[in-house]
Design an enzyme around this catalytic site. Structure first.
Site, PDB file in Angstrom:
ATOM      1  N   TRP A   1      61.456  41.856  11.637  1.00 63.21           N
ATOM      2  CA  TRP A   1      60.908  40.707  12.365  1.00 63.21           C
ATOM      3  C   TRP A   1      62.010  39.924  13.053  1.00 63.21           C
ATOM      4  CZ3 TRP A   1      56.416  41.171  14.124  1.00 63.21           C
ATOM      5  CH2 TRP A   1      55.420  41.841  13.394  1.00 63.21           C
TER       6      TRP A   1
ATOM      7  N   LYS B   1      48.875  35.624   7.029  1.00 61.45           N
ATOM      8  CA  LYS B   1      49.415  36.096   5.753  1.00 61.45           C
ATOM      9  C   LYS B   1      49.155  35.089   4.635  1.00 61.45           C
ATOM     10  CE  LYS B   1      52.002  38.958   8.553  1.00 61.45           C
ATOM     11  NZ  LYS B   1      52.880  38.926   9.713  1.00 61.45           N
TER      12      LYS B   1
ATOM     13  N   ASP C   1      61.192  31.417  11.085  1.00 55.21           N
ATOM     14  CA  ASP C   1      59.936  32.166  11.113  1.00 55.21           C
ATOM     15  C   ASP C   1      59.491  32.305   9.663  1.00 55.21           C
ATOM     16  OD1 ASP C   1      57.872  33.964  11.201  1.00 55.21           O
ATOM     17  OD2 ASP C   1      58.991  35.571  12.201  1.00 55.21           O
TER      18      ASP C   1
HETATM   19  C1  LIG Z   1      53.480  39.207  10.800  1.00 50.45           C
HETATM   20  C2  LIG Z   1      54.774  38.590  11.200  1.00 50.45           C
HETATM   21  C3  LIG Z   1      55.083  38.296  12.527  1.00 50.45           C
HETATM   22  C4  LIG Z   1      54.146  38.612  13.667  1.00 50.45           C
HETATM   23  O1  LIG Z   1      53.083  37.768  13.631  1.00 50.45           O
HETATM   24  P1  LIG Z   1      51.942  37.799  14.768  1.00 50.45           P
HETATM   25  O2  LIG Z   1      51.137  36.607  14.380  1.00 50.45           O
HETATM   26  O3  LIG Z   1      51.239  39.101  14.641  1.00 50.45           O
HETATM   27  O4  LIG Z   1      52.612  37.648  16.084  1.00 50.45           O
HETATM   28  C5  LIG Z   1      56.285  37.689  12.798  1.00 50.45           C
HETATM   29  N1  LIG Z   1      57.159  37.398  11.827  1.00 50.45           N
HETATM   30  C6  LIG Z   1      56.908  37.674  10.534  1.00 50.45           C
HETATM   31  C7  LIG Z   1      57.911  37.331   9.496  1.00 50.45           C
HETATM   32  C8  LIG Z   1      55.705  38.282  10.189  1.00 50.45           C
HETATM   33  O5  LIG Z   1      55.443  38.573   8.897  1.00 50.45           O
END
Ligand SMILES: *Cc1c(COP(=O)(O)O)cnc(C)c1O
Length: 356
Positions: free
Chosen positions: A101, A192, A168
Site C-alpha cells: 500500500w 476494513k 494511511d
Molecule cells: C484497502 C487499503 C487501501 C485501498 O483502499 P481503497 O478504499 O480501496 O482505495 C489503501 N491502503 C490500505 C492500507 C488499505 O488497506
C-alpha cells in the site's frame, strides 16, 4: 454452521450493527423513509451525519483544531489528494516504503511532485518496519502506512517527526488507542474497520487546510470539503449512517482502550497457534506483526490448497492470502470477535492433527 468471514476488505461488520441497519432499513425511526432515500441536506440525514461525526470525535478524542471529513474515492483517491493538498510545487514529501500500500501511495504522489523514500523495506521483503527514522529536514509531510494490509506489518509506535505526519490508517483505524494530535492528517477507507465501502474518513489539522494547488479538483480540496461540512456534493449517505452505528458499537465495547485490548488478545491467540507449531509459520518480524491482518504459511506449501478448501467447508471464509504473498491471511479487524479466532485456531489444530 457458523460462518466466520476473514476477508481483508470489504470485511465483516459487527453483527449488532447489521441487525440494527436491517431493522431500520425500510423505515428509519418512524419517518416512513429509508436512510437510502433521504436527502443528504434534510434534517434527518444531517442529524445522522452530525451524530456519526460526534461519536467518532469522542471515540478518538479528536482535538477541536481537527476537521473530520466524510468523503468518497477510497484511500486510493487520498493517495493523490494528499500531495495535491499538501505538497507545494517545488516541495518534497517523505514516504516510508513499508509494503504494497505504501508503494501505491508513493507511485501516485510521484505524479504530483518530488518524493523522497526515507526508508524502504525491500531488503526484508517488506516483513519488517524501521526501528528508527531519520528523515531529512524540510519535508512538506512524512507519509506512513500504519498497517500494511497485505504484508501484515503494523507500526507499534509511530515516529516522532518535525514534518506533519500523514498516515494511511485504512486497515487499523480505531483498532487501538490513537493520539490524533501527533498527526497532521489521517485517512482511511471505511471498508476494513469502519463500515461499508464507499466512505473515506479524513481527519486533518486545521492549519493544513487551504493549501491545495489551484488545479486540485474541488471535491478533493480539503478546505472546500471542510467548508461544506463534507456536503459539497452528495456524500455516501448510507455508508456514513452504518459507520455511525459502528462508532456506537465501539463506544459500547468500552472505547478504543477496550477495543485495543480485545484486538491484542485475538492476535496473541492466533500468533501463538502459528508459532507454537512447526506446521505453521509467520513470515513477519515478530516485533511488528499486525493485529489486524495475519498472513501465515504451512511449512508444507503443498498442503495449502487443502487447508483453504477444508477451512471453507468448516465455515471459515476468505482465508486465501493476497495473490502477491500466497499462503493464508486472516483479517481479524474490530468486528471479528474472539470466538471467530478461536474457531480458526481450533480448525488449525485439527488440520495439523490430520495432516501433520
Ligand atoms: C484497502 C487499503 C487501501 C485501498 O483502499 P481503497 O478504499 O480501496 O482505495 C489503501 N491502503 C490500505 C492500507 C488499505 O488497506
Amino acid at each position: 454452521m457458523t460462518t466466520w468471514n476473514f476477508a481483508a476488505g470489504p470485511a465483516m461488520l459487527p453483527p449488532p450493527v447489521l441487525e440494527r441497519a436491517a431493522a431500520e432499513l425500510a423505515d428509519w425511526h418512524g419517518t416512513g423513509v429509508s436512510v437510502l432515500e433521504m436527502s443528504h441536506r434534510g434534517r434527518e440525514f444531517t442529524g445522522i451525519a452530525e451524530r456519526a461525526e460526534a461519536r467518532l470525535r469522542e471515540l478518538a478524542a479528536v482535538p477541536d483544531d481537527y476537521r473530520v471529513l466524510f468523503l468518497q474515492g477510497g484511500a486510493t483517491l487520498q493517495f493523490a489528494a494528499v500531495p495535491l493538498n499538501l505538497l507545494p510545487p517545488g516541495g518534497r514529501a517523505g514516504y516510508v516504503h513499508s509494503g504494497a500500500w505504501a508503494k501505491k501511495a508513493i507511485e501516485e504522489a510521484r505524479r504530483y511532485g518530488e518524493v523522497e523514500v526515507v526508508w524502504d523495506g525491500a531488503d526484508s521483503g517488506y516483513t519488517t518496519l524501521p526501528r528508527e527514522l531519520d528523515p531529512p529536514p524540510g519535508l512538506a509531510y512524512l507519509h506512513v502506512t500504519s498497517n500494511e494490509t497485505i504484508g501484515g506489518v503494523q507500526w507499534q509506535e509511530l515516529p516522532e517527526t518535525e514534518a506533519p505526519l500523514v498516515a494511511d490508517m485504512s486497515s487499523d483505524v480505531l483498532s487501538r488507542p490513537l493520539d490524533v494530535s501527533r498527526f497532521g492528517l489521517i485517512y482511511a477507507g471505511a471498508q476494513k474497520n469502519l463500515g461499508p465501502a464507499g466512505l473515506t474518513v479524513v481527519i486533518v489539522r486545521d492549519e493544513l487546510l487551504g493549501r491545495a494547488r489551484p488545479e486540485t479538483p474541488t471535491a478533493v480540496d480539503y478546505r472546500a470539503q471542510a467548508d461544506a461540512g463534507s456536503m459539497l456534493n452528495t456524500p455516501p449517505t448510507f455508508a456514513i449512517y452504518v459507520a455511525g452505528l459502528v462508532f456506537d458499537w465501539l463506544a459500547e465495547l468500552g472505547g478504543l482502550e477496550a477495543v485495543g485490548a480485545r484486538n491484542a488478545g485475538k492476535a496473541a491467540l492466533l500468533y501463538g497457534a502459528i508459532d507454537g507449531s512447526g506446521f505453521y509459520e509467520s513470515p513477519v518480524d515478530p516485533a511488528v506483526r499486525s493485529a489486524m491482518n495475519v498472513p501465515f504459511r504451512l511449512a508444507d506449501r503443498g498442503l495449502e490448497p487443502a487447508f483453504l478448501a477444508e477451512a471453507a467447508d468448516a465455515g471459515l471464509r476468505e482465508l486465501k492470502g493476497h495473490r502477491s504473498v500466497g499462503g493464508m491471511r486472516a483479517s481479524i479487524y474490530n468486528a471479528m470477535p474472539l470466538e471467530g479466532v478461536q474457531a480458526l485456531v481450533a480448525f488449525m489444530r485439527e488440520f495439523e492433527r490430520r495432516h501433520g
